[in-house]
Write a protein that holds these residues in place. Structure first.
Motif, PDB file in Angstrom:
ATOM      1  N   ARG A  88       2.489   5.737   6.064  1.00 23.02           N
ATOM      2  CA  ARG A  88       3.219   4.481   5.890  1.00 23.02           C
ATOM      3  C   ARG A  88       2.604   3.366   6.737  1.00 23.02           C
ATOM      4  N   VAL A  89       2.093   3.698   7.961  1.00 18.01           N
ATOM      5  CA  VAL A  89       1.445   2.703   8.811  1.00 18.01           C
ATOM      6  C   VAL A  89       0.257   2.074   8.094  1.00 18.01           C
ATOM      7  N   LYS A  90      -0.534   2.891   7.410  1.00 12.48           N
ATOM      8  CA  LYS A  90      -1.714   2.373   6.708  1.00 12.48           C
ATOM      9  C   LYS A  90      -1.335   1.517   5.511  1.00 12.48           C
ATOM     10  N   ASN A  91      -0.186   1.795   4.902  1.00  7.93           N
ATOM     11  CA  ASN A  91       0.222   1.054   3.705  1.00  7.93           C
ATOM     12  C   ASN A  91       0.799  -0.334   4.015  1.00  7.93           C
ATOM     13  N   ARG A  92       1.141  -0.585   5.245  1.00  9.37           N
ATOM     14  CA  ARG A  92       1.675  -1.892   5.648  1.00  9.37           C
ATOM     15  C   ARG A  92       0.474  -2.778   5.951  1.00  9.37           C
ATOM     16  N   ARG A  93      -0.053  -3.491   4.948  1.00  6.79           N
ATOM     17  CA  ARG A  93      -1.369  -4.103   5.091  1.00  6.79           C
ATOM     18  C   ARG A  93      -1.540  -5.322   4.199  1.00  6.79           C
ATOM     19  N   VAL A  94      -2.614  -6.073   4.491  1.00  6.79           N
ATOM     20  CA  VAL A  94      -3.122  -7.122   3.578  1.00  6.79           C
ATOM     21  C   VAL A  94      -4.603  -6.847   3.417  1.00  6.79           C
ATOM     22  N   GLU A  95      -5.025  -6.633   2.151  1.00  6.92           N
ATOM     23  CA  GLU A  95      -6.428  -6.391   1.862  1.00  6.92           C
ATOM     24  C   GLU A  95      -7.144  -7.706   1.603  1.00  6.92           C
ATOM     25  N   ILE A  96      -8.393  -7.813   2.107  1.00  2.81           N
ATOM     26  CA  ILE A  96      -9.208  -9.011   1.970  1.00  2.81           C
ATOM     27  C   ILE A  96     -10.285  -8.746   0.933  1.00  2.81           C
ATOM     28  N   LYS A  97     -10.271  -9.537  -0.141  1.00  2.00           N
ATOM     29  CA  LYS A  97     -11.248  -9.373  -1.211  1.00  2.00           C
ATOM     30  C   LYS A  97     -11.971 -10.692  -1.466  1.00  2.00           C
ATOM     31  N   LYS A  98     -13.277 -10.553  -1.636  1.00  2.00           N
ATOM     32  CA  LYS A  98     -14.078 -11.749  -1.890  1.00  2.00           C
ATOM     33  C   LYS A  98     -14.757 -11.662  -3.249  1.00  2.00           C
TER      34      LYS A  98
ATOM     35  N   TYR B 205     -17.542  -6.718   4.009  1.00  2.00           N
ATOM     36  CA  TYR B 205     -16.319  -5.938   3.895  1.00  2.00           C
ATOM     37  C   TYR B 205     -15.488  -6.161   5.142  1.00  2.00           C
ATOM     38  N   TYR B 206     -14.210  -6.456   4.968  1.00  2.00           N
ATOM     39  CA  TYR B 206     -13.298  -6.658   6.093  1.00  2.00           C
ATOM     40  C   TYR B 206     -12.192  -5.624   6.051  1.00  2.00           C
ATOM     41  N   SER B 207     -11.893  -5.050   7.199  1.00  2.00           N
ATOM     42  CA  SER B 207     -10.824  -4.061   7.283  1.00  2.00           C
ATOM     43  C   SER B 207      -9.494  -4.714   6.949  1.00  2.00           C
ATOM     44  N   PRO B 208      -8.558  -3.963   6.366  1.00  2.00           N
ATOM     45  CA  PRO B 208      -7.230  -4.505   6.070  1.00  2.00           C
ATOM     46  C   PRO B 208      -6.537  -4.980   7.357  1.00  2.00           C
TER      47      PRO B 208
END
Length: 464
Positions: A454-464, A359-362
């Motif tokens: 809003r800070v948390k929503n500015r993200r890129v999620e990493i999925k494997k 699991y990788y943090s956004p």
């Protein structure tokens, strides 16, 4: 941070500073070789006395002699003073003033004195030099230091230009004491001789003089020097010995002298006349205080190098020196933070799709920006290594907060996902194994009505 560079820079800087300190200290205790005239005594006065001869060592016409071999030298007294300013150890200017007598005679023959004394035979002549003054350039040819430094010999040459006032008297005999056949004293101001009218002093004739000479000075003390020399005096005068058979031939005479020269100024300063740069440099190199300064400098540099070695020592090889390592002894290859402690990553978890992976943090972004933060590099480096090692694929889902239009935020989220993809590609991951998507404001993970959300929503999620 490259601690080798730190070490070299610190040692070099300290060495320069220490050398500057040593140079300052040396300049305060010993005069520098080329430290300026203010560090030396440069003024001197001299007294001298000697004899004259009516010819010079380079020969030439003597107007009084009838034939070669008949001319005889007689010596006359000559004395004077000098004032000199030394501008360097090689050159000085000297103001010289002299007076005296020049004597000459024919041993076997006499000759007619010329116009104004028709029929009178002259056998000898005495020229009284009432005064002679010149400005001379004095060139130091070398200073020799013998067994004891207080004894020195200085050779020099000089050349100058000046004027002199003289009166020649011719005699019918050889004793210069009677039987005058020519003496123009008292009449020079009204006389016209040699196509030149002479005005002014009636008792003396004025002429130009060019002294050229050599000599040696012997240093007797810090104040007194013995001065010995020889000077040829070239004149523009044909009447130096009175009327003669040779018409306008210019005459000359020489003087040999000895005297004492006294250096003016403080005894604490060196006499620039006897300054020898090579000898001074040799003395400074042998100066015990200089050696002590050098040894102290070596010790300071050695101490500084030891300090730098201690600051750069890294026993566990994690890139953080022992001085600042809060977690010493970390295993080789452990990723650590700035304090030398391992960075902890979340353990692998089981997802809803029943697949197992890490699991990788956004990856978080600033407002209205798709530029990666440096704090995300360590996460992406770990991900890149896993993707390269396992040859696996990854999905990147980009998102934005709710400010602005939906269309703008959709493009912004795609840019964010592509920024992460580009970093992974640059790290050696195949572009075909990366799927980058942008979903705009969709799927918020926090409340868009607050800044924290809003800070948390500015993200890129990493999925494997």
């Amino acid at each position: 941070m490259n601690y080798s560079t730190i070490k070299k820079t610190a040692v070099a800087a300290s060495l320069v500073a220490a050398l500057g300190f040593a140079e300052n200290a040396q300049a305060q205790t010993n005069p520098s070789v080329f430290g300026g005239r203010s560090q030396y005594r440069t003024w001197s006065i001299g007294v001298q006395g000697g004899i004259t001869t009516p010819n010079t060592i380079i020969g030439g016409n003597n107007a009084f002699g009838q034939k070669v071999g008949y001319f005889q030298n007689k010596v006359g007294e000559y004395y004077g003073i000098t004032v000199r300013k030394q501008f360097s150890h090689l050159f000085g200017l000297e103001l010289e003033g002299n007076r005296g007598k020049i004597k000459t005679f024919n041993k076997n023959n006499a000759f007619e004195a010329g116009s104004g004394s028709q029929g009178k035979l002259a056998k000898s002549a005495q020229t009284d030099v009432n005064w002679a003054a010149s400005l001379n350039g004095v060139f130091q040819l070398g200073t020799i230091d013998f067994l004891r430094r207080e004894n020195a010999v200085n050779f020099y040459a000089k050349v100058g230009l000046g004027a002199f006032a003289y009166n020649p008297v011719q005699f019918a005999n050889n004793d210069f004491g009677g039987g005058e056949v020519y003496n123009n004293k008292g009449n020079w101001g009204d006389d016209v001789l040699g196509d030149r009218e002479h005005k002014g002093d009636k008792d003396n004739r004025l002429g130009m003089i060019v002294p050229v000479g050599v000599g040696a000075k012997f240093k007797l003390s810090e104040v007194v020097a013995l001065n010995l020399g020889y000077t040829m005096n070239f004149t523009d005068e044909a009447l130096l010995y009175g009327p003669n058979r040779h018409g306008d031939s210019k005459q000359r005479y020489a003087n040999v002298y000895g005297g004492l020269e006294f250096t003016l100024g403080s005894r604490d300063k060196q006499n620039l006349t006897f300054a020898n740069p090579a000898a001074t440099l040799y003395d400074e190199l042998r100066d015990p205080s200089m050696k002590n300064e050098l040894e102290a400098l070596k010790q300071r540099v050695s101490t500084l190098e030891g300090t730098v070695d201690q600051l750069s020592k890294d026993s566990d090889g994690d890139g953080v020196s022992d001085k600042f390592d809060k977690c010493p002894g970390t295993p080789a290859g452990t990723v650590v933070d700035g304090s030398g402690c391992p960075i902890k990553f979340p353990e692998p978890v089981v997802t809803n799709s029943a697949t197992t992976g890490a699991y990788y943090s956004p990856i978080q972004f600033e407002f209205d920006s798709s530029v990666l933060k440096t704090e995300s590099y360590s996460t992406l480096d770990k991900l890149a290594k896993e993707l390269r090692d396992n040859k696996s694929s990854v999905t990147l889902d980009g998102y934005a907060s709710a400010e602005g239009s939906e269309a703008y935020n959709l493009n912004l989220s795609k840019d964010r996902a592509n920024a992460v993809k580009q970093y992974l590609v640059n790290a050696g991951v195949s572009a075909s194994s990366i799927n980058a998507n942008g979903y705009g404001e969709a799927n918020p993970v926090a409340d868009n009505s607050t800044e924290q959300g809003r800070v948390k929503n500015r993200r890129v999620e990493i999925k494997k």
